[in-house]
Design a protein around this motif. Structure first.
Motif, PDB file in Angstrom:
ATOM      1  N   LEU A 203       0.841  -1.210   0.000  1.00  8.37           N
ATOM      2  CA  LEU A 203       0.000   0.000   0.000  1.00  8.37           C
ATOM      3  C   LEU A 203       0.870   1.252   0.000  1.00  8.37           C
ATOM      4  O   LEU A 203       0.609   2.216  -0.714  1.00  8.37           O
ATOM      5  CB  LEU A 203      -0.855   0.037   1.261  1.00  8.37           C
ATOM      6  CG  LEU A 203      -2.269  -0.464   1.194  1.00  8.37           C
ATOM      7  CD1 LEU A 203      -2.969  -0.189   2.508  1.00  8.37           C
ATOM      8  CD2 LEU A 203      -3.032   0.224   0.058  1.00  8.37           C
ATOM      9  N   ILE A 276       1.655  -8.146  16.264  1.00  8.89           N
ATOM     10  CA  ILE A 276       1.470  -7.167  15.185  1.00  8.89           C
ATOM     11  C   ILE A 276       2.466  -6.037  15.417  1.00  8.89           C
ATOM     12  O   ILE A 276       2.555  -5.502  16.524  1.00  8.89           O
ATOM     13  CB  ILE A 276       0.036  -6.602  15.179  1.00  8.89           C
ATOM     14  CG1 ILE A 276      -0.994  -7.729  15.055  1.00  8.89           C
ATOM     15  CG2 ILE A 276      -0.145  -5.596  14.042  1.00  8.89           C
ATOM     16  CD1 ILE A 276      -2.430  -7.284  15.230  1.00  8.89           C
ATOM     17  N   GLU A 278       4.031  -2.506  15.654  1.00  8.64           N
ATOM     18  CA  GLU A 278       3.391  -1.262  16.095  1.00  8.64           C
ATOM     19  C   GLU A 278       2.956  -0.383  14.919  1.00  8.64           C
ATOM     20  O   GLU A 278       1.852   0.162  14.907  1.00  8.64           O
ATOM     21  CB  GLU A 278       4.410  -0.514  16.945  1.00  8.64           C
ATOM     22  CG  GLU A 278       3.827   0.484  17.888  1.00  8.64           C
ATOM     23  CD  GLU A 278       4.891   1.010  18.824  1.00  8.64           C
ATOM     24  OE1 GLU A 278       5.345   2.126  18.595  1.00  8.64           O
ATOM     25  OE2 GLU A 278       5.277   0.290  19.752  1.00  8.64           O
ATOM     26  N   SER A 281      -0.089  -1.728  13.081  1.00  8.77           N
ATOM     27  CA  SER A 281      -1.376  -1.446  13.731  1.00  8.77           C
ATOM     28  C   SER A 281      -1.706   0.043  13.661  1.00  8.77           C
ATOM     29  O   SER A 281      -2.870   0.410  13.523  1.00  8.77           O
ATOM     30  CB  SER A 281      -1.470  -2.018  15.140  1.00  8.77           C
ATOM     31  OG  SER A 281      -0.451  -1.592  15.935  1.00  8.77           O
ATOM     32  N   ALA A 282      -0.688   0.908  13.665  1.00  2.54           N
ATOM     33  CA  ALA A 282      -0.961   2.343  13.548  1.00  2.54           C
ATOM     34  C   ALA A 282      -1.561   2.679  12.178  1.00  2.54           C
ATOM     35  O   ALA A 282      -2.561   3.396  12.077  1.00  2.54           O
ATOM     36  CB  ALA A 282       0.317   3.139  13.767  1.00  2.54           C
ATOM     37  N   VAL A 283      -0.964   2.130  11.117  1.00  2.00           N
ATOM     38  CA  VAL A 283      -1.477   2.402   9.766  1.00  2.00           C
ATOM     39  C   VAL A 283      -2.897   1.849   9.630  1.00  2.00           C
ATOM     40  O   VAL A 283      -3.792   2.510   9.093  1.00  2.00           O
ATOM     41  CB  VAL A 283      -0.543   1.794   8.687  1.00  2.00           C
ATOM     42  CG1 VAL A 283      -1.157   1.904   7.311  1.00  2.00           C
ATOM     43  CG2 VAL A 283       0.815   2.493   8.718  1.00  2.00           C
ATOM     44  N   GLU A 285      -5.062   1.395  12.020  1.00  2.41           N
ATOM     45  CA  GLU A 285      -5.966   2.265  12.788  1.00  2.41           C
ATOM     46  C   GLU A 285      -6.403   3.454  11.944  1.00  2.41           C
ATOM     47  O   GLU A 285      -7.572   3.819  11.895  1.00  2.41           O
ATOM     48  CB  GLU A 285      -5.245   2.808  14.030  1.00  2.41           C
ATOM     49  CG  GLU A 285      -5.195   1.868  15.206  1.00  2.41           C
ATOM     50  CD  GLU A 285      -6.558   1.524  15.750  1.00  2.41           C
ATOM     51  OE1 GLU A 285      -7.445   2.393  15.756  1.00  2.41           O
ATOM     52  OE2 GLU A 285      -6.741   0.366  16.146  1.00  2.41           O
ATOM     53  N   MET A 286      -5.416   4.065  11.270  1.00  3.81           N
ATOM     54  CA  MET A 286      -5.719   5.290  10.527  1.00  3.81           C
ATOM     55  C   MET A 286      -6.627   5.028   9.339  1.00  3.81           C
ATOM     56  O   MET A 286      -7.470   5.846   8.999  1.00  3.81           O
ATOM     57  CB  MET A 286      -4.422   5.945  10.043  1.00  3.81           C
ATOM     58  CG  MET A 286      -3.806   6.803  11.123  1.00  3.81           C
ATOM     59  SD  MET A 286      -2.163   7.294  10.719  1.00  3.81           S
ATOM     60  CE  MET A 286      -2.404   8.152   9.216  1.00  3.81           C
ATOM     61  N   ASP A 290      -8.251  -3.922   9.287  1.00  5.23           N
ATOM     62  CA  ASP A 290      -8.004  -4.851  10.371  1.00  5.23           C
ATOM     63  C   ASP A 290      -6.793  -5.694   9.966  1.00  5.23           C
ATOM     64  O   ASP A 290      -6.836  -6.390   8.959  1.00  5.23           O
ATOM     65  CB  ASP A 290      -9.252  -5.731  10.568  1.00  5.23           C
ATOM     66  CG  ASP A 290      -9.129  -6.612  11.799  1.00  5.23           C
ATOM     67  OD1 ASP A 290      -7.987  -6.870  12.219  1.00  5.23           O
ATOM     68  OD2 ASP A 290     -10.177  -7.041  12.310  1.00  5.23           O
TER      69      ASP A 290
ATOM     70  N   MET B   1       3.530   7.098  14.836  1.00  3.31           N
ATOM     71  CA  MET B   1       2.360   7.165  15.709  1.00  3.31           C
ATOM     72  C   MET B   1       2.530   6.151  16.857  1.00  3.31           C
ATOM     73  O   MET B   1       2.942   5.029  16.643  1.00  3.31           O
ATOM     74  CB  MET B   1       1.095   6.850  14.910  1.00  3.31           C
ATOM     75  CG  MET B   1      -0.127   7.374  15.584  1.00  3.31           C
ATOM     76  SD  MET B   1      -1.515   7.526  14.459  1.00  3.31           S
ATOM     77  CE  MET B   1      -1.752   5.895  13.891  1.00  3.31           C
ATOM     78  N   ASP B   2       2.211   6.577  18.013  1.00  4.00           N
ATOM     79  CA  ASP B   2       2.456   5.766  19.192  1.00  4.00           C
ATOM     80  C   ASP B   2       1.220   4.948  19.550  1.00  4.00           C
ATOM     81  O   ASP B   2       0.121   5.487  19.652  1.00  4.00           O
ATOM     82  CB  ASP B   2       2.810   6.717  20.347  1.00  4.00           C
ATOM     83  CG  ASP B   2       3.440   5.957  21.501  1.00  4.00           C
ATOM     84  OD1 ASP B   2       3.176   4.748  21.621  1.00  4.00           O
ATOM     85  OD2 ASP B   2       4.180   6.593  22.260  1.00  4.00           O
ATOM     86  N   GLN B   3       1.439   3.650  19.759  1.00  2.00           N
ATOM     87  CA  GLN B   3       0.307   2.787  20.115  1.00  2.00           C
ATOM     88  C   GLN B   3      -0.344   3.192  21.419  1.00  2.00           C
ATOM     89  O   GLN B   3      -1.510   2.917  21.640  1.00  2.00           O
ATOM     90  CB  GLN B   3       0.804   1.346  20.266  1.00  2.00           C
ATOM     91  CG  GLN B   3       0.644   0.552  18.995  1.00  2.00           C
ATOM     92  CD  GLN B   3       0.975  -0.889  19.230  1.00  2.00           C
ATOM     93  OE1 GLN B   3       1.915  -1.200  19.933  1.00  2.00           O
ATOM     94  NE2 GLN B   3       0.217  -1.776  18.643  1.00  2.00           N
ATOM     95  N   TRP B   6      -3.806   4.783  21.644  1.00  2.00           N
ATOM     96  CA  TRP B   6      -5.116   4.115  21.758  1.00  2.00           C
ATOM     97  C   TRP B   6      -5.112   2.905  22.682  1.00  2.00           C
ATOM     98  O   TRP B   6      -6.125   2.561  23.233  1.00  2.00           O
ATOM     99  CB  TRP B   6      -5.655   3.728  20.378  1.00  2.00           C
ATOM    100  CG  TRP B   6      -4.816   2.749  19.638  1.00  2.00           C
ATOM    101  CD1 TRP B   6      -4.830   1.403  19.758  1.00  2.00           C
ATOM    102  CD2 TRP B   6      -3.813   3.049  18.662  1.00  2.00           C
ATOM    103  NE1 TRP B   6      -3.908   0.841  18.934  1.00  2.00           N
ATOM    104  CE2 TRP B   6      -3.267   1.816  18.238  1.00  2.00           C
ATOM    105  CE3 TRP B   6      -3.328   4.221  18.100  1.00  2.00           C
ATOM    106  CZ2 TRP B   6      -2.267   1.733  17.297  1.00  2.00           C
ATOM    107  CZ3 TRP B   6      -2.326   4.141  17.159  1.00  2.00           C
ATOM    108  CH2 TRP B   6      -1.804   2.918  16.766  1.00  2.00           C
ATOM    109  N   ARG B  10      -7.961   0.721  25.562  1.00  2.00           N
ATOM    110  CA  ARG B  10      -8.438  -0.660  25.365  1.00  2.00           C
ATOM    111  C   ARG B  10      -7.925  -1.564  26.469  1.00  2.00           C
ATOM    112  O   ARG B  10      -8.007  -2.776  26.364  1.00  2.00           O
ATOM    113  CB  ARG B  10      -7.939  -1.190  24.016  1.00  2.00           C
ATOM    114  CG  ARG B  10      -8.481  -0.412  22.865  1.00  2.00           C
ATOM    115  CD  ARG B  10      -7.866  -0.858  21.549  1.00  2.00           C
ATOM    116  NE  ARG B  10      -8.218   0.097  20.502  1.00  2.00           N
ATOM    117  CZ  ARG B  10      -7.764   0.064  19.277  1.00  2.00           C
ATOM    118  NH1 ARG B  10      -6.931  -0.870  18.912  1.00  2.00           N
ATOM    119  NH2 ARG B  10      -8.140   0.963  18.395  1.00  2.00           N
ATOM    120  N   LYS B  45     -17.250  -5.114  17.667  1.00  2.00           N
ATOM    121  CA  LYS B  45     -15.894  -5.632  17.485  1.00  2.00           C
ATOM    122  C   LYS B  45     -15.281  -6.047  18.823  1.00  2.00           C
ATOM    123  O   LYS B  45     -14.616  -7.075  18.919  1.00  2.00           O
ATOM    124  CB  LYS B  45     -15.013  -4.580  16.807  1.00  2.00           C
ATOM    125  CG  LYS B  45     -13.595  -5.050  16.582  1.00  2.00           C
ATOM    126  CD  LYS B  45     -12.784  -4.080  15.762  1.00  2.00           C
ATOM    127  CE  LYS B  45     -11.349  -4.608  15.653  1.00  2.00           C
ATOM    128  NZ  LYS B  45     -10.478  -3.701  14.925  1.00  2.00           N
TER     129      LYS B  45
END
Lengths: 363, 372
Positions: A203, A276, A278, A281-283, A285-286, A290, B1-3, B6, B10, B45
């Motif tokens: 991507l 996963i 970091e 998961s950040a990309v 999230e944005m 999933d 971006m820092d996990q 968020w 959670r 979810k």
């Protein structure tokens, strides 16, 4: 005609206009089967793939599989990825690893590959050579030999630069019957490492994200890792690894669903155990993706008899590609054909197959 | 971006602590509507509905822009996108929304130039790069997407990009809340207001609604802890019998909201009646382009034939969007209507209530664990 008007021709300086060699880019003639095709084979393919089988120059190749205890496993895979270069790999490496991994997850030791190229008119030969070189080094890494090949050229606009098909032959002991149908209640589900890196790398390479990150595709030949796992799981009656899959398109969630359907058993997966990266998961999230549905090209899911799960896990972890392997869940008799995800919060939900394309959300 | 941005929201221990807090104060059944489809998605979810005490029932609001975009407008989009000289640009989610005769994917497969963009500004860029083509952007969404769309129109004007237009279908949350509360079948006793919408609009529009309908409204975010905090505050008010507006998303939302964004919206759009798919026309519930910007309005720019629309007679999306029925109460749910073959828009978007139920809890059996 008078003599004085006659011009003197200098025949020594004359020459026939030789056809252009088109050494920079692919033209239709490279697929004609004539001289250009042969030049291309010699300059690009033979230069990098050279081996006694290919060098014979015949239309096919005879291969000896001597051991009567083994059977032949065959697999094929076509690669049409866009873009052809991405962080961590390229279409050539992908084409070799894809088939090597398909054979490996069948429990086979990959031995030979064939490579079919569909080239688009206008492709830079430099680009082709880079890809071929990358295939050669991936093949060397995996210990397989490219024994036959074919090249066709399509008109400009009728391809996407380059498509590559690879087919592969491997062997496995006849007593190993690895199949999604053979997984059993109690089998542990092992995942060889963090998920989603290939999909995000691609991507990113498409330039659609508007940002870049350090994420690289995980594309890699997995046969060495899988061989170690299989060895650790070997027992007199066969092998304690009942099935393996590489979770490529559709991601981990889709692979798990395929096995649940094939085996007619249920699965319970523990969300918190799934590794996963970091940034992945950040990309995700944005963009509203999933990671469980994002493609991998260097991961393997193992379905292992529970008594062997810890030794197999150790064996996988001792390899470069499997150093972050974990147990993510198990097979259950309840809810056949369904994969349930136990969330980190303690709730349970369905983990379904991906339906259609993954689309970014609106807000 | 820092996990950490968020992950903290959670954190299983904090989630469980918040659940216990809610269990302590709840004494009887309450029905709470989360407005936004993003919240519906998160509830399913993370399985929050399973973790909460059985007294609390969620009904899922109409806050999914894809779901409520009217069939007429989807059909118009299909017509415009099929025109030979048009590049039709849209957020990805809209491509699968079924119109009367197909979706944008099928227009694309039949040769239409349909492209997914991530922002209206991408669409404007395409217009600059293709001056010989008409470039249309499908401007759907709530107050959240309106500022970017308005900015895009202003930019097109100042850059004199004359081959760009928008098919506008903006909808607004407060009129929909009023419509739901005014319905004779209404069951909603408290609202989780949509946090993202409030980052733009603030929550100054809500006190009159809370007072008039005597209903607590809590501005709520999208992470598990955000949602549970919203539920906690609504339940606390319901148990006490108060009906205030509270802000449980103060890390992003202020009372006034983003004032400059609101000004840009005012400058470019004006309020209009809007038809919501599955619900009908809600007066003064949408925005359209002001007359000054008519040249950027795809509806006036293209000669679109009068459209006769045909909804599936089986689809109960309207009841689902109003919170009257649950997705699984539909006879077509999961059989005739699936994400691959949706009969209504609520099955299409990832934020649609039917899609969330289908994806996360379809035929969900009672789980039995022999591995922890």
């Amino acid at each position: 005609m008078s003599d004085q008007n006659q011009q003197a021709f200098d025949f020594l300086g004359a020459y026939c206009p030789l056809p252009l060699t088109h050494s920079d880019q692919i033209v239709l003639g490279h697929g004609s089967g004539g001289r250009l095709t042969h030049d291309l084979i010699e300059r690009v393919f033979a230069a990098h793939f050279s081996n006694p089988f290919l060098n014979r120059g015949d239309d096919g190749v005879g291969l000896t599989i001597a051991d009567p205890e083994v059977e032949i496993v065959v697999s094929t895979d076509s690669h049409v990825i866009s873009p052809i270069f991405f962080p961590g790999g390229d279409i050539g490496r992908l084409a070799v690893c894809g088939t090597v991994n398909d054979l490996s997850v069948m429990g086979a030791k990959p031995l030979y590959l064939t490579a079919g190229f569909i080239l688009e008119e206008g492709l830079q030969i430099e680009v082709l050579e880079y890809i071929v070189q990358s295939m050669a080094s991936a093949a060397a890494e995996a210990g397989v030999v490219i024994v036959a090949g074919d090249t066709k050229v399509v008109e400009r606009g009728k391809g996407d630069g380059i498509f590559i098909n690879t087919s592969g032959i491997g062997v496995r002991p006849k007593s190993w019957q690895l199949s999604g149908r053979n997984v059993k209640v109690g089998d542990q589900i092992l995942l060889s490492g963090p998920i989603g890196e290939h999909g995000i790398a691609v991507l990113q390479a498409r330039g659609e994200l508007g940002f870049t990150s350090e994420i690289r595709s995980d594309v890699a030949p997995l046969n060495a890792m899988i061989a170690k796992a299989l060895k650790a799981a070997e027992h007199p009656g066969g092998n304690a690894i009942h099935a393996m899959r590489d979770p490529t398109r559709g991601g981990l969630a889709t692979t798990l669903n395929e096995i649940a359907r094939q085996s007619n058993l249920g699965m319970v997966i523990h969300e918190a155990t799934i590794p996963i990266h970091e940034t992945v998961s950040a990309v995700c999230e944005m963009l509203g993706f999933d990671p469980l549905y994002v493609a991998n090209e260097g991961k393997c899911v193992f379905f292992v008899d529970e008594q062997y799960a810890s030794v197999v896990l150790e064996a996988i972890r001792s390899t470069d590609n499997g150093s972050q392997a974990v147990v993510i869940g198990e097979l259950v008799a309840e809810h056949p054909q369904k994969v349930l995800l136990r969330t980190s919060m303690g709730s349970t939900r369905l983990l379904d197959m991906l339906s259609g394309e993954m689309l970014p959300r609106i807000c | 971006m820092d996990q950490k941005l968020w992950n903290g929201f959670r954190e299983p221990k904090l989630v469980q602590a918040k659940i216990r807090q809610i269990q302590k104060i709840v004494t009887r059944p309450w029905t709470i509507m989360e407005i936004c489809g993003g919240q519906t998605h998160a509830i399913k979810k993370y399985g929050l509905d399973q973790l909460l005490p059985p007294e609390i029932e969620f009904i899922h609001g109409p806050g999914c822009p894809v779901c409520v975009t009217s069939l007429e407008l989807v059909d118009k989009a299909l017509q415009i996108a099929s025109l030979p000289n048009v590049i039709f640009t849209s957020y990805g989610d809209m491509l699968r929304v079924p119109g009367s005769t197909g979706d944008l994917f099928s227009v694309k497969a039949n040769g239409g130039d349909v492209r997914v963009v991530y922002s209206p500004l991408d669409s404007l860029k395409i217009a600059r790069e293709n001056p010989e083509k008409e470039v249309v952007f499908f401007a759907i969404g709530f107050e959240t997407t309106a500022p970017a769309n308005a900015m895009c129109v202003l930019q097109a004007q100042s850059l004199k990009i004359n081959n760009f237009s928008m098919l506008v279908s903006h909808v607004c949350v407060p009129p929909a809340m009023r419509a739901i509360l005014s319905s004779p079948t209404n069951r909603v006793q408290g609202f989780l207001a949509a946090g993202h919408v409030c980052t733009v609009m603030g929550y100054w529009e809500y006190p009159p609604i809370a007072q008039e309908f005597r209903i607590p409204i809590v501005v709520t975010g999208f992470e598990p802890l955000d949602i549970l905090e919203g539920v906690y505050r609504v339940v606390r008010q319901l148990e006490k019998g108060t009906y205030e507006v509270e802000n449980a998303y103060s890390r992003l939302v202020t009372y006034e909201g983003n004032v400059s964004a609101q000004k840009v919206i005012q400058q470019v759009f004006e309020v209009c009646d809007r038809k919501w798919r599955g619900i009908g026309v809600i007066p003064q519930s949408g925005w359209k382009l002001r007359k000054e910007y008519a040249q950027f309005d795809a509806e006036t720019r293209f000669d679109i034939q009068s459209i006769v629309t045909q909804e599936s007679p089986l689809c109960i999306a309207g009841f689902v969007l109003q919170g009257i029925k649950k997705p699984y109460e539909c006879s077509a749910f999961g059989t005739l209507c699936t994400p691959e073959n949706p009969l209504g828009a609520t099955m299409v978007s990832s934020e649609g209530a039917c899609a969330a139920y289908y994806q996360y809890s379809r035929n969900l059996p009672v789980p039995k664990m022999n591995h922890v």
